[in-house]
Scaffold this active site. Structure first.
Site, PDB file in Angstrom:
ATOM      1  N   SER A  28     -12.287   3.863   6.310  1.00 38.64           N
ATOM      2  CA  SER A  28     -11.267   3.463   5.079  1.00 38.64           C
ATOM      3  C   SER A  28     -11.152   1.241   5.123  1.00 38.64           C
ATOM      4  O   SER A  28     -10.866   0.973   4.165  1.00 38.64           O
ATOM      5  CB  SER A  28     -10.383   3.575   5.297  1.00 38.64           C
ATOM      6  OG  SER A  28      -9.624   4.122   6.924  1.00 38.64           O
ATOM      7  N   SER A  67       0.979  -0.955   0.427  1.00 38.59           N
ATOM      8  CA  SER A  67       0.190   0.228  -0.239  1.00 38.59           C
ATOM      9  C   SER A  67       0.401   1.106  -0.014  1.00 38.59           C
ATOM     10  O   SER A  67       1.981   1.617   0.333  1.00 38.59           O
ATOM     11  CB  SER A  67      -1.053   0.007   1.148  1.00 38.59           C
ATOM     12  OG  SER A  67      -1.593   1.201   1.188  1.00 38.59           O
ATOM     13  N   GLU A  93     -15.282  -8.183   9.271  1.00 41.36           N
ATOM     14  CA  GLU A  93     -14.703  -6.959  10.796  1.00 41.36           C
ATOM     15  C   GLU A  93     -15.611  -7.391  12.139  1.00 41.36           C
ATOM     16  O   GLU A  93     -14.508  -6.819  12.801  1.00 41.36           O
ATOM     17  CB  GLU A  93     -15.402  -5.683  10.118  1.00 41.36           C
ATOM     18  CG  GLU A  93     -15.591  -4.271  11.119  1.00 41.36           C
ATOM     19  CD  GLU A  93     -14.731  -3.836  10.658  1.00 41.36           C
ATOM     20  OE1 GLU A  93     -13.850  -3.600   9.552  1.00 41.36           O
ATOM     21  OE2 GLU A  93     -14.423  -2.807  11.119  1.00 41.36           O
ATOM     22  N   ASP A 117     -22.042   0.782   6.396  1.00 40.09           N
ATOM     23  CA  ASP A 117     -20.289   1.025   5.188  1.00 40.09           C
ATOM     24  C   ASP A 117     -20.499   0.254   4.944  1.00 40.09           C
ATOM     25  O   ASP A 117     -20.577   0.475   3.740  1.00 40.09           O
ATOM     26  CB  ASP A 117     -19.167   0.823   7.032  1.00 40.09           C
ATOM     27  CG  ASP A 117     -19.400   1.689   8.549  1.00 40.09           C
ATOM     28  OD1 ASP A 117     -20.675   2.392   7.840  1.00 40.09           O
ATOM     29  OD2 ASP A 117     -18.455   1.824   8.716  1.00 40.09           O
TER      30      ASP A 117
HETATM   31  C1  GLA Z   1     -19.041   2.336  12.462  1.00 40.20           C
HETATM   32  C2  GLA Z   1     -19.922   0.894  11.765  1.00 40.20           C
HETATM   33  C3  GLA Z   1     -21.185   1.181  12.000  1.00 40.20           C
HETATM   34  C4  GLA Z   1     -21.886   1.897  12.131  1.00 40.20           C
HETATM   35  C5  GLA Z   1     -21.327   3.600  12.746  1.00 40.20           C
HETATM   36  C6  GLA Z   1     -22.205   4.233  13.727  1.00 40.20           C
HETATM   37  O1  GLA Z   1     -18.969   3.456  10.987  1.00 40.20           O
HETATM   38  O2  GLA Z   1     -18.889   0.534  11.007  1.00 40.20           O
HETATM   39  O3  GLA Z   1     -21.962  -0.191  11.327  1.00 40.20           O
HETATM   40  O4  GLA Z   1     -22.492   1.381  13.189  1.00 40.20           O
HETATM   41  O5  GLA Z   1     -20.453   3.094  13.120  1.00 40.20           O
HETATM   42  O6  GLA Z   1     -23.620   4.584  12.895  1.00 40.20           O
END
Ligand code: GLA
Length: 387
Positions: free
Chosen positions: A130, A70, A164, A176
């Site tokens: 990210s 990277s 994750e 996300d």
């Molecule tokens: C992080 C987590 C998401 C969500 C937000 C809060 O980004 O990865 O899944 O819970 O926090 O809304």
């Protein structure tokens, strides 16, 4: 910021030599407009994909090795597909792509040896996902390069969330990975996290602009505090479920929560979740009616709830939001993402943007002794190949 195809090709050849065909992909970061900390409570969220993100360049090899490099990291790692892939505590970043490779293999997807170079312009730890971007990017590029042209993006988002949760150890929700995979240009993504049904909501700002404000406060302890909030929500839900057959916390009524939950902290967590879900519904109505003033007010209410009830804002985020709201032409502002540092967003009249950036930078820097990064942003498409 951003890289051209030629830049990426040159940078790849500098690191891996020149031979063979290069495939280039891009996965964006995400911003959540509203609906915070409710994706693990079965709520509605309204994120979008950004123009900032991570590029991935891939070229096949003739052996079973995957080289991961990277431009944003010093340490490289080589994975041997013949060996078990295990968590690497010494090279933190590499666990995201490594975990994805492991889970693709576990799901009987074919993965071949290749050289990969990542190059991104997302602030690391800045709350713009990210980690979801590099996970989704890795999964997409490996599947695509292997001939899968019609990739099931919902499946892919779920796989990356599983990585994750299980491989990285953060109990995040699906928001996300979903936004990074399925974002669409000039649209927000309304996602029901209980059913995974989704709808694109046109994000027409007309005279207004969306501004990202990076507090530059690193999100220390974010993972443990995040998991703690999630556990508190589970406790609150269990208390309500002892009396009412609700499947998720957002289904509970505020009056029920008030009556049933004795513990004051748990009640406040539940109140945030229940009211935030309602705000998302109102925000979608406001966007559909092109009523940005109401949308802006909902952003402010969301921040207050995250600050007082959910307690995930903190000194830097509170100060940047306060500085933003003091500027003429700002309709609303709130933290975005998990909180505990990272980024906030603001909705600002186009004619006031320069003055907004100047004033917020000055006030915030005076208060915190950190110089923030502010930039105008738009909503863009999710992961894909760069043609
Ligand atoms: C992080 C987590 C998401 C969500 C937000 C809060 O980004 O990865 O899944 O819970 O926090 O809304």
């Amino acid at each position: 910021m951003g890289y051209t195809r030629d830049d990426l090709k040159r940078l790849f050849i500098e690191r891996y030599g020149a031979a063979g065909d290069l495939l280039i992909f891009f996965a964006p970061g995400r911003i959540n407009l509203i609906g915070e900390h409710i994706d693990y409570n079965g709520g509605l969220v309204l994120p979008g994909a950004l123009s900032l993100g991570i590029y991935g360049c891939l070229r096949f090899r003739d052996d079973d090795l995957i080289h991961l490099k990277s431009l944003n990291e010093e340490q490289n790692v080589t994975i041997n597909l013949k060996n078990d892939i295990i968590y690497n505590p010494d090279v933190r970043w590499v666990n995201y792509p490594a975990g994805v490779i492991k889970y693709l293999l576990d799901n009987h997807k074919q993965v071949r040896g290749c050289d990969i170079l990542f190059a991104g312009d997302l602030p690391d730890g800045g709350g713009l996902s990210s980690s979801a971007a590099i996970e989704v990017l890795t999964a997409y590029m490996l599947l695509y390069a292997h001939g899968e042209k019609d990739i099931d993006l919902v499946w892919l988002a779920r796989l990356c969330q599983q990585v994750e949760n299980e491989f990285i150890g953060v109990s995040c929700g699906i928001m996300d990975q979903f936004a990074v995979s399925l974002g669409r240009k000039d649209n927000a993504l309304l996602l029901n996290t209980a059913t995974l049904e989704y709808e694109y909501i046109p994000f027409r700002l007309e005279l207004y602009r969306l501004i990202i404000m990076n507090t530059k406060k690193k999100r220390e302890l974010a993972a443990s505090s995040y998991n703690e909030r999630r556990a508190e929500c589970e406790q609150a839900l269990a208390i309500i479920q002892a009396h009412h057959p609700v499947a998720t916390l957002v289904e509970a009524g505020l009056d029920d929560a008030r009556q049933l939950i004795d513990n004051e902290v748990l009640f406040r967590r539940a109140r945030h979740v229940i009211t935030e879900n309602h705000r998302v519904q109102e925000a979608v109505k406001a966007l559909k009616n092109e009523d940005l003033a109401t949308f802006g007010r909902l952003l402010i209410d969301s921040h207050i709830s995250l600050r007082d009830d959910y307690e995930v804002a903190g000194f830097e985020l509170d100060n940047i939001v306060e500085a933003a709201l003091a500027v003429d032409g700002c309709l609303g502002a709130r933290l975005t993402g998990a909180g505990f540092g990272g980024c906030a967003l603001a909705l600002v009249h186009g004619e006031c943007v320069q003055e907004f950036i100047r004033q917020v930078t000055q006030v915030y820097t005076e208060k915190t002794h950190i110089k923030p990064d502010l930039y105008v942003s738009t909503l863009q498409d999710g992961v894909g190949r760069v043609s």
